[in-house]
Design a protein around this motif. Structure first.
Motif, PDB file in Angstrom:
ATOM      1  N   VAL A  79      45.943  21.698  25.423  1.00 30.89           N
ATOM      2  CA  VAL A  79      45.328  22.717  24.597  1.00 30.89           C
ATOM      3  C   VAL A  79      46.320  23.349  23.908  1.00 30.89           C
ATOM      4  N   LEU A 131      38.025  15.805  31.726  1.00 30.72           N
ATOM      5  CA  LEU A 131      38.981  15.296  30.941  1.00 30.72           C
ATOM      6  C   LEU A 131      39.487  13.992  31.674  1.00 30.72           C
ATOM      7  N   VAL A 165      46.343  19.871  31.118  1.00 31.07           N
ATOM      8  CA  VAL A 165      45.211  20.138  30.010  1.00 31.07           C
ATOM      9  C   VAL A 165      45.696  21.506  29.375  1.00 31.07           C
ATOM     10  N   LYS A 166      46.227  22.303  30.038  1.00 36.08           N
ATOM     11  CA  LYS A 166      47.062  23.576  29.276  1.00 36.08           C
ATOM     12  C   LYS A 166      48.022  23.061  28.322  1.00 36.08           C
ATOM     13  N   GLU A 213      38.174  27.388  23.977  1.00 33.93           N
ATOM     14  CA  GLU A 213      38.865  27.539  25.529  1.00 33.93           C
ATOM     15  C   GLU A 213      38.216  28.247  26.534  1.00 33.93           C
ATOM     16  N   GLU A 229      45.583  20.541  35.851  1.00 34.11           N
ATOM     17  CA  GLU A 229      45.186  21.863  35.089  1.00 34.11           C
ATOM     18  C   GLU A 229      46.390  22.040  33.961  1.00 34.11           C
ATOM     19  N   TRP A 240      37.544  21.488  32.294  1.00 29.31           N
ATOM     20  CA  TRP A 240      38.615  20.781  31.892  1.00 29.31           C
ATOM     21  C   TRP A 240      38.753  19.624  32.902  1.00 29.31           C
ATOM     22  N   THR A 241      38.249  19.643  34.053  1.00 27.52           N
ATOM     23  CA  THR A 241      38.200  18.574  34.899  1.00 27.52           C
ATOM     24  C   THR A 241      37.555  17.398  34.572  1.00 27.52           C
ATOM     25  N   LEU A 258      36.073  25.792  28.042  1.00 25.19           N
ATOM     26  CA  LEU A 258      36.798  24.631  28.716  1.00 25.19           C
ATOM     27  C   LEU A 258      37.264  25.031  30.085  1.00 25.19           C
ATOM     28  N   PHE A 259      37.956  26.175  30.207  1.00 26.83           N
ATOM     29  CA  PHE A 259      38.801  26.670  31.153  1.00 26.83           C
ATOM     30  C   PHE A 259      37.763  27.611  32.230  1.00 26.83           C
ATOM     31  N   TYR A 312      35.264  15.811  24.936  1.00 31.82           N
ATOM     32  CA  TYR A 312      34.643  17.343  25.249  1.00 31.82           C
ATOM     33  C   TYR A 312      34.555  18.146  23.862  1.00 31.82           C
TER      34      TYR A 312
END
Length: 101
Positions: A89, A21, A85-86, A9, A82, A18-19, A12-13, A32
């Motif tokens: 995740v 993705l 993606v959160k 995590e 974002e 994350w962009t 990724l962040f 990823y």
């Protein structure tokens, strides 16, 4: 939550990865993390895994077992990506924890 997941995590962040993705990708391919020896060892359930929990999972289910998979919508506006993606995740975290610990 496992050290592996926390590290994943963070990677990724914290770096804005994350962009990536939302870029175009071939269907069915891993998006990823990148398919490198280092990333495989740190984050993936495969023969290169170095974490004890990941190794245990590989020995029980094999290297071709998926811990989690998802479809990423490509038509999400930039200002909502974002958040998407959160949510993704969070769902992965539940699946990962139920299988790996």
């Amino acid at each position: 939550m496992s050290k592996v997941w926390k590290k994943f995590e963070k990677h990724l962040f914290d770096s804005g990865n994350w962009t990536k993705l939302f870029n175009k990708h071939s269907p069915g391919q891993r998006v990823y993390p990148p398919n490198t020896k280092t990333q495989n060892a740190e984050h993936q359930v495969n023969s290169e895994a170095t974490n004890t929990a990941l190794k245990k999972y590989v020995s029980k289910y094999g290297t071709h077992s998926n811990v989690a998979a998802a479809k990423i919508p490509v038509d999400v506006p930039d200002d909502k990506q974002e958040e998407v993606v959160k949510d993704l995740v969070a769902d992965f975290r539940k699946k990962f924890s139920s299988k790996i610990g």
